[in-house]
Design a protein around this motif. Sequence first.
Motif, PDB file in Angstrom:
ATOM      1  N   THR A  23       0.834  -1.198   0.000  1.00  0.00           N
ATOM      2  CA  THR A  23       0.000   0.000   0.000  1.00  0.00           C
ATOM      3  C   THR A  23       0.872   1.252   0.000  1.00  0.00           C
ATOM      4  OG1 THR A  23      -1.701  -1.221   1.222  1.00  0.00           O
ATOM      5  CG2 THR A  23      -1.889   1.181   1.195  1.00  0.00           C
ATOM      6  N   VAL A  24       1.933   1.236   0.796  1.00  0.00           N
ATOM      7  CA  VAL A  24       2.863   2.370   0.836  1.00  0.00           C
ATOM      8  C   VAL A  24       3.519   2.552  -0.529  1.00  0.00           C
ATOM      9  CG1 VAL A  24       4.990   3.267   1.872  1.00  0.00           C
ATOM     10  CG2 VAL A  24       3.278   2.138   3.320  1.00  0.00           C
ATOM     11  N   ALA A  25       3.917   1.450  -1.158  1.00  0.00           N
ATOM     12  CA  ALA A  25       4.551   1.529  -2.471  1.00  0.00           C
ATOM     13  C   ALA A  25       3.592   2.116  -3.508  1.00  0.00           C
ATOM     14  CB  ALA A  25       5.034   0.143  -2.913  1.00  0.00           C
ATOM     15  N   VAL A  26       2.324   1.721  -3.456  1.00  0.00           N
ATOM     16  CA  VAL A  26       1.340   2.280  -4.381  1.00  0.00           C
ATOM     17  C   VAL A  26       1.176   3.774  -4.124  1.00  0.00           C
ATOM     18  CG1 VAL A  26      -1.094   2.280  -5.091  1.00  0.00           C
ATOM     19  CG2 VAL A  26       0.123   0.109  -4.787  1.00  0.00           C
ATOM     20  N   MET A  27       1.174   4.179  -2.857  1.00  0.00           N
ATOM     21  CA  MET A  27       1.063   5.606  -2.544  1.00  0.00           C
ATOM     22  C   MET A  27       2.256   6.377  -3.119  1.00  0.00           C
ATOM     23  SD  MET A  27      -1.026   7.645  -1.142  1.00  0.00           S
ATOM     24  CE  MET A  27      -0.855   9.402  -1.243  1.00  0.00           C
ATOM     25  N   LEU A  28       3.432   5.804  -3.025  1.00  0.00           N
ATOM     26  CA  LEU A  28       4.611   6.448  -3.612  1.00  0.00           C
ATOM     27  C   LEU A  28       4.468   6.557  -5.129  1.00  0.00           C
ATOM     28  CD1 LEU A  28       7.381   4.742  -1.469  1.00  0.00           C
ATOM     29  CD2 LEU A  28       6.802   7.185  -1.454  1.00  0.00           C
ATOM     30  N   LYS A  29       3.917   5.507  -5.748  1.00  0.00           N
ATOM     31  CA  LYS A  29       3.689   5.552  -7.203  1.00  0.00           C
ATOM     32  C   LYS A  29       2.676   6.633  -7.570  1.00  0.00           C
ATOM     33  CE  LYS A  29       3.733   1.940  -9.866  1.00  0.00           C
ATOM     34  NZ  LYS A  29       3.526   0.635 -10.514  1.00  0.00           N
ATOM     35  N   ILE A  30       1.649   6.777  -6.768  1.00  0.00           N
ATOM     36  CA  ILE A  30       0.653   7.817  -7.019  1.00  0.00           C
ATOM     37  C   ILE A  30       1.310   9.191  -6.954  1.00  0.00           C
ATOM     38  CG2 ILE A  30      -1.388   8.965  -6.055  1.00  0.00           C
ATOM     39  CD1 ILE A  30      -2.354   6.101  -5.214  1.00  0.00           C
ATOM     40  N   LEU A  31       2.087   9.418  -5.896  1.00  0.00           N
ATOM     41  CA  LEU A  31       2.737  10.718  -5.726  1.00  0.00           C
ATOM     42  C   LEU A  31       3.787  10.977  -6.806  1.00  0.00           C
ATOM     43  CD1 LEU A  31       3.127  10.760  -1.860  1.00  0.00           C
ATOM     44  CD2 LEU A  31       1.577  12.159  -3.235  1.00  0.00           C
ATOM     45  N   ASP A  32       4.399   9.914  -7.305  1.00  0.00           N
ATOM     46  CA  ASP A  32       5.434  10.052  -8.333  1.00  0.00           C
ATOM     47  C   ASP A  32       4.835  10.187  -9.734  1.00  0.00           C
ATOM     48  OD1 ASP A  32       8.100  10.159  -9.220  1.00  0.00           O
ATOM     49  OD2 ASP A  32       8.154   8.009  -9.586  1.00  0.00           O
ATOM     50  N   TYR A  85      10.486   9.927  -5.950  1.00  0.00           N
ATOM     51  CA  TYR A  85      10.971   9.071  -7.038  1.00  0.00           C
ATOM     52  C   TYR A  85      11.974   8.045  -6.504  1.00  0.00           C
ATOM     53  CZ  TYR A  85      13.901   7.695 -10.978  1.00  0.00           C
ATOM     54  OH  TYR A  85      14.635   6.974 -11.875  1.00  0.00           O
ATOM     55  N   GLU A  86      12.973   8.515  -5.770  1.00  0.00           N
ATOM     56  CA  GLU A  86      14.006   7.616  -5.243  1.00  0.00           C
ATOM     57  C   GLU A  86      13.424   6.578  -4.298  1.00  0.00           C
ATOM     58  OE1 GLU A  86      16.761  10.362  -3.518  1.00  0.00           O
ATOM     59  OE2 GLU A  86      17.614  10.926  -5.457  1.00  0.00           O
ATOM     60  N   ASN A  87      12.533   7.018  -3.428  1.00  0.00           N
ATOM     61  CA  ASN A  87      11.935   6.085  -2.471  1.00  0.00           C
ATOM     62  C   ASN A  87      10.960   5.126  -3.130  1.00  0.00           C
ATOM     63  OD1 ASN A  87      12.802   6.536   0.490  1.00  0.00           O
ATOM     64  ND2 ASN A  87      12.738   8.570  -0.431  1.00  0.00           N
ATOM     65  N   ARG A  88      10.303   5.563  -4.198  1.00  0.00           N
ATOM     66  CA  ARG A  88       9.445   4.640  -4.958  1.00  0.00           C
ATOM     67  C   ARG A  88      10.288   3.526  -5.556  1.00  0.00           C
ATOM     68  NH1 ARG A  88       8.690   3.719 -10.213  1.00  0.00           N
ATOM     69  NH2 ARG A  88       9.634   5.671 -10.868  1.00  0.00           N
ATOM     70  N   LEU A  89      11.419   3.892  -6.134  1.00  0.00           N
ATOM     71  CA  LEU A  89      12.304   2.872  -6.715  1.00  0.00           C
ATOM     72  C   LEU A  89      12.801   1.899  -5.650  1.00  0.00           C
ATOM     73  CD1 LEU A  89      14.435   4.923  -9.269  1.00  0.00           C
ATOM     74  CD2 LEU A  89      12.478   3.431  -9.735  1.00  0.00           C
ATOM     75  N   LEU A  90      13.170   2.418  -4.495  1.00  0.00           N
ATOM     76  CA  LEU A  90      13.630   1.547  -3.405  1.00  0.00           C
ATOM     77  C   LEU A  90      12.517   0.611  -2.933  1.00  0.00           C
ATOM     78  CD1 LEU A  90      15.751   4.081  -1.323  1.00  0.00           C
ATOM     79  CD2 LEU A  90      16.609   2.153  -2.686  1.00  0.00           C
ATOM     80  N   ALA A  91      11.305   1.141  -2.824  1.00  0.00           N
ATOM     81  CA  ALA A  91      10.172   0.316  -2.388  1.00  0.00           C
ATOM     82  C   ALA A  91       9.882  -0.769  -3.411  1.00  0.00           C
ATOM     83  CB  ALA A  91       8.936   1.185  -2.168  1.00  0.00           C
ATOM     84  N   GLU A  92       9.910  -0.412  -4.686  1.00  0.00           N
ATOM     85  CA  GLU A  92       9.650  -1.399  -5.728  1.00  0.00           C
ATOM     86  C   GLU A  92      10.748  -2.456  -5.792  1.00  0.00           C
ATOM     87  OE1 GLU A  92       6.908   1.116  -8.846  1.00  0.00           O
ATOM     88  OE2 GLU A  92       9.060   1.123  -9.172  1.00  0.00           O
ATOM     89  N   THR A  93      11.943  -2.092  -5.392  1.00  0.00           N
ATOM     90  CA  THR A  93      13.038  -3.059  -5.338  1.00  0.00           C
ATOM     91  C   THR A  93      12.874  -3.994  -4.144  1.00  0.00           C
ATOM     92  OG1 THR A  93      14.529  -1.477  -6.389  1.00  0.00           O
ATOM     93  CG2 THR A  93      15.560  -3.297  -5.203  1.00  0.00           C
ATOM     94  N   ALA A  94      12.408  -3.456  -3.030  1.00  0.00           N
ATOM     95  CA  ALA A  94      12.262  -4.255  -1.805  1.00  0.00           C
ATOM     96  C   ALA A  94      11.104  -5.250  -1.892  1.00  0.00           C
ATOM     97  CB  ALA A  94      12.055  -3.329  -0.606  1.00  0.00           C
TER      98      ALA A  94
END
Length: 119
Positions: A23-32, A85-94
């Motif tokens: 859910t957090v990763a999706v929120m980061l994608k929305i914001l990005d 952007y950076e944190n979205r990439l990190l979340a998607e990697t994790a």
Amino acid sequence: MTSEQVATWLENHPLSPLYIDCTVAVMLKILDGKCKMRPTEKIVMSLLYDQVKYMPSQLLDETLHSLIATARDRLDDEVFKMLIYENRLLAETAISRPVMKKFKAFIREHGLLESTEET
């Protein structure tokens, strides 16, 4: 869907710590600006995020919540855009792709989202 409806859905379909990470990763994608969901689905996912942001997650750092809160108000700020952007990439990697796919299937199968749009 309202905040109360999302809260009721969440009570009936509790999320695991790993799905809270999703859910957090999706929120980061929305914001990005990288989320491919329809605008109404983005609203529902934002409401879900608001419900779970205080719950324990498995992989992602809790400091993301303060970044997300600040970025929601300052998306015109290039510094915050880059941090998201950076944190979205990190979340998607994790979070592995199969886990994200299972999460998306779960929320659709249980009626939080109705469409088959990809995020």
